[in-house]
Design a protein around this motif. Structure first.
Motif, PDB file in Angstrom:
ATOM      1  N   MET A   1       0.929  -0.957  -0.304  1.00  7.48           N
ATOM      2  CA  MET A   1       0.210  -0.257  -0.060  1.00  7.48           C
ATOM      3  C   MET A   1       0.671   1.448   0.092  1.00  7.48           C
ATOM      4  O   MET A   1       0.481   2.059  -0.291  1.00  7.48           O
ATOM      5  CB  MET A   1      -0.519   0.125   1.501  1.00  7.48           C
ATOM      6  N   ARG A   2       1.564   1.101   0.605  1.00  7.15           N
ATOM      7  CA  ARG A   2       3.249   2.034   1.135  1.00  7.15           C
ATOM      8  C   ARG A   2       3.228   2.240  -0.869  1.00  7.15           C
ATOM      9  O   ARG A   2       3.273   3.376  -1.557  1.00  7.15           O
ATOM     10  CB  ARG A   2       4.015   2.486   1.958  1.00  7.15           C
ATOM     11  N   THR A   3       3.894   1.777  -1.438  1.00  6.22           N
ATOM     12  CA  THR A   3       4.086   1.762  -3.024  1.00  6.22           C
ATOM     13  C   THR A   3       2.866   2.006  -4.015  1.00  6.22           C
ATOM     14  O   THR A   3       3.639   2.768  -5.286  1.00  6.22           O
ATOM     15  CB  THR A   3       4.939   0.257  -3.533  1.00  6.22           C
ATOM     16  N   PHE A   4       1.913   1.985  -2.973  1.00  7.45           N
ATOM     17  CA  PHE A   4       0.999   1.758  -4.230  1.00  7.45           C
ATOM     18  C   PHE A   4       0.889   4.105  -4.366  1.00  7.45           C
ATOM     19  O   PHE A   4      -0.229   4.777  -5.016  1.00  7.45           O
ATOM     20  CB  PHE A   4      -0.603   1.416  -3.949  1.00  7.45           C
ATOM     21  N   TYR A   5       0.753   4.059  -2.764  1.00  4.46           N
ATOM     22  CA  TYR A   5       0.370   5.418  -2.673  1.00  4.46           C
ATOM     23  C   TYR A   5       1.612   6.674  -2.673  1.00  4.46           C
ATOM     24  O   TYR A   5       1.018   7.695  -3.667  1.00  4.46           O
ATOM     25  CB  TYR A   5       0.619   5.818  -0.802  1.00  4.46           C
ATOM     26  N   ILE A   6       3.196   5.980  -3.094  1.00  9.90           N
ATOM     27  CA  ILE A   6       4.017   7.084  -3.740  1.00  9.90           C
ATOM     28  C   ILE A   6       4.034   6.511  -4.751  1.00  9.90           C
ATOM     29  O   ILE A   6       4.586   7.681  -5.784  1.00  9.90           O
ATOM     30  CB  ILE A   6       5.532   6.131  -2.706  1.00  9.90           C
ATOM     31  N   HIS A   7       4.507   5.351  -5.701  1.00  6.12           N
ATOM     32  CA  HIS A   7       3.674   5.975  -7.244  1.00  6.12           C
ATOM     33  C   HIS A   7       2.503   5.143  -7.689  1.00  6.12           C
ATOM     34  O   HIS A   7       2.951   5.248  -9.781  1.00  6.12           O
ATOM     35  CB  HIS A   7       5.380   4.370  -7.205  1.00  6.12           C
ATOM     36  N   SER A   8       1.301   4.813  -7.390  1.00  8.74           N
ATOM     37  CA  SER A   8       0.556   4.542  -8.033  1.00  8.74           C
ATOM     38  C   SER A   8       0.437   3.474  -8.925  1.00  8.74           C
ATOM     39  O   SER A   8      -0.050   4.047  -9.973  1.00  8.74           O
ATOM     40  CB  SER A   8       0.347   6.256  -8.786  1.00  8.74           C
ATOM     41  N   GLN A   9       1.399   2.386  -8.659  1.00  4.22           N
ATOM     42  CA  GLN A   9       1.177   1.288  -8.658  1.00  4.22           C
ATOM     43  C   GLN A   9       1.365   0.133  -8.341  1.00  4.22           C
ATOM     44  O   GLN A   9       2.030  -0.018  -7.318  1.00  4.22           O
ATOM     45  CB  GLN A   9       2.434   1.388  -9.727  1.00  4.22           C
ATOM     46  N   PHE A  10       0.796  -0.875  -9.254  1.00  6.13           N
ATOM     47  CA  PHE A  10       0.953  -2.053  -8.257  1.00  6.13           C
ATOM     48  C   PHE A  10       1.920  -3.078  -8.342  1.00  6.13           C
ATOM     49  O   PHE A  10       3.289  -3.244  -9.285  1.00  6.13           O
ATOM     50  CB  PHE A  10      -0.297  -3.434  -8.806  1.00  6.13           C
ATOM     51  N   ASP A  11       2.497  -3.593  -7.402  1.00  6.20           N
ATOM     52  CA  ASP A  11       3.691  -4.454  -6.449  1.00  6.20           C
ATOM     53  C   ASP A  11       3.995  -5.408  -6.633  1.00  6.20           C
ATOM     54  O   ASP A  11       3.220  -6.356  -5.899  1.00  6.20           O
ATOM     55  CB  ASP A  11       5.169  -3.952  -5.864  1.00  6.20           C
ATOM     56  N   ILE A  12       4.203  -6.417  -8.242  1.00  3.06           N
ATOM     57  CA  ILE A  12       2.910  -7.712  -8.462  1.00  3.06           C
ATOM     58  C   ILE A  12       3.680  -8.779  -7.570  1.00  3.06           C
ATOM     59  O   ILE A  12       2.600  -9.611  -6.867  1.00  3.06           O
ATOM     60  CB  ILE A  12       2.838  -8.097  -9.693  1.00  3.06           C
ATOM     61  N   LYS A  13       4.885  -8.673  -7.453  1.00  2.00           N
ATOM     62  CA  LYS A  13       5.414  -9.033  -6.521  1.00  2.00           C
ATOM     63  C   LYS A  13       5.118  -9.267  -5.009  1.00  2.00           C
ATOM     64  O   LYS A  13       4.619 -10.216  -4.623  1.00  2.00           O
ATOM     65  CB  LYS A  13       7.012  -9.905  -6.461  1.00  2.00           C
ATOM     66  N   LEU A  14       4.952  -8.059  -4.507  1.00  2.00           N
ATOM     67  CA  LEU A  14       4.622  -7.837  -3.104  1.00  2.00           C
ATOM     68  C   LEU A  14       2.981  -8.410  -3.113  1.00  2.00           C
ATOM     69  O   LEU A  14       2.670  -9.420  -1.827  1.00  2.00           O
ATOM     70  CB  LEU A  14       4.472  -6.662  -2.738  1.00  2.00           C
ATOM     71  N   LEU A  15       1.958  -8.154  -4.196  1.00  2.00           N
ATOM     72  CA  LEU A  15       0.833  -8.743  -3.641  1.00  2.00           C
ATOM     73  C   LEU A  15       1.070 -10.056  -4.041  1.00  2.00           C
ATOM     74  O   LEU A  15      -0.223 -10.791  -2.994  1.00  2.00           O
ATOM     75  CB  LEU A  15      -0.152  -7.550  -5.399  1.00  2.00           C
ATOM     76  N   ILE A  16       1.428 -10.393  -4.643  1.00  2.00           N
ATOM     77  CA  ILE A  16       1.466 -12.645  -4.238  1.00  2.00           C
ATOM     78  C   ILE A  16       1.854 -12.951  -3.284  1.00  2.00           C
ATOM     79  O   ILE A  16       1.571 -13.274  -2.381  1.00  2.00           O
ATOM     80  CB  ILE A  16       2.505 -13.261  -5.450  1.00  2.00           C
ATOM     81  N   ILE A  17       3.603 -12.698  -2.660  1.00  2.00           N
ATOM     82  CA  ILE A  17       3.527 -12.987  -1.215  1.00  2.00           C
ATOM     83  C   ILE A  17       2.682 -12.264  -0.356  1.00  2.00           C
ATOM     84  O   ILE A  17       1.980 -13.282   0.369  1.00  2.00           O
ATOM     85  CB  ILE A  17       4.856 -12.058  -1.012  1.00  2.00           C
ATOM     86  N   TYR A  18       1.973 -10.965  -0.066  1.00  2.00           N
ATOM     87  CA  TYR A  18       0.650 -10.787   0.649  1.00  2.00           C
ATOM     88  C   TYR A  18      -0.539 -11.646   1.010  1.00  2.00           C
ATOM     89  O   TYR A  18      -0.345 -12.154   1.866  1.00  2.00           O
ATOM     90  CB  TYR A  18       0.311  -9.446   0.318  1.00  2.00           C
ATOM     91  N   PHE A  19      -0.423 -12.211  -0.655  1.00  2.00           N
ATOM     92  CA  PHE A  19      -1.995 -13.137  -0.327  1.00  2.00           C
ATOM     93  C   PHE A  19      -1.569 -14.263  -0.017  1.00  2.00           C
ATOM     94  O   PHE A  19      -1.511 -14.904   0.375  1.00  2.00           O
ATOM     95  CB  PHE A  19      -2.316 -13.210  -1.921  1.00  2.00           C
TER      96      PHE A  19
END
Length: 260
Positions: free
Chosen positions: A212-230
């Motif tokens: 979410m911090r990356t999304f706020y700063i860069h307005s883009q999804f970090d797919i790697k982090l998203l996969i790790i999270y889920f």
């Protein structure tokens, strides 16, 4: 239909209990708000701006994102284990286990009712942040997205709570373990500590914070982090159910329920 009605009854009764014991509700609210006040008082927002290479004015919202994940996850973790121990002490555990609703679903319903408490706390935290000019009214949309996106970590920490509750079934007590572990998660996670190794991602909510911090700063999804999270959240959720059911079965075989 009978299954759905049972779940609705569980939720209704838990909502009534939540607001009936106002002292406990107010106490929890004061504790979590005090923790937030402590964090914003002693945190160095410039370290956030330097680490993420952003304006210093963006530091508080990044900190708030971490606080939301930690607080919601901590409530799920603590309440899941506390309900198990409370039921085992009162003798309600065997009754609930023999019901048509799987016991872990019963607890999960109770956990999501406590999210009402977390939302009340968040509203107070937001008001404080707005009054102190830490965040802007335009950040409310991001905060709502953060709350929704924290659901997988809530499920993951619920699984961790099941494991702790299952391990404590024999003694019917967990003492201060919940508070101690929650504090460890606060101070050893990326809630407000920066530049930590990726090993922290084994804690369900940590990768969600960075996403979410990356999304706020860069307005883009970090797919790697998203996969790790889920993946991490799902693993803890499923593992918690499996391990708890095994521990519960062991206690039933040993005749622990006969003491009720």
């Amino acid at each position: 239909m009978k299954y759905i009605n049972s779940i609705i009854n569980i939720i209704n009764s838990d909502v009534l209990v939540l607001f009936r014991y106002k002292k406990n509700l107010i106490s929890d609210i004061l504790i979590f708000v005090a923790i937030y006040l402590g964090i914003i008082t002693f945190s160095d927002f410039t370290s956030f701006s330097s680490f993420y290479n952003i304006n210093s004015s963006d530091g508080p919202i990044l900190l708030l994102i971490g606080y939301i994940f930690w607080s919601f996850s901590s409530v799920a973790f603590g309440y899941a284990s506390s309900v198990i121990i409370g039921d085992s002490r009162s003798g309600m555990l065997e009754v609930k286990v023999q019901g048509i609703i799987p016991y872990y679903i019963n607890i999960l319903c109770s956990v999501f009712v406590t999210i009402i408490e977390s939302i009340i706390i968040l509203c107070i935290v937001l008001l404080i942040s707005l009054l102190k000019n830490l965040i802007d009214i335009s950040n409310i949309g991001l905060i709502l997205v953060t709350v929704v996106f924290s659901i997988p970590s809530i499920l993951g920490m619920f699984g961790v709570g099941l494991i702790l509750g299952g391990m404590a079934l024999k003694e019917k007590s967990i003492g201060e373990f919940v508070s101690i572990i929650s504090a460890i998660f606060l101070f050893l996670s990326n809630t407000f500590v920066l530049n930590l190794p990726n090993i922290i991602y084994i804690i369900p909510f940590t990768s969600g914070i960075d996403f979410m911090r990356t999304f706020y700063i860069h307005s883009q999804f970090d797919i790697k982090l998203l996969i790790i999270y889920f993946v991490v959240s799902i693993i803890w959720f499923i593992s918690g159910i499996i391990i708890f059911n095994k521990l519960l079965k062991k206690e039933r075989m040993l005749g622990a329920f006969d003491t009720f």
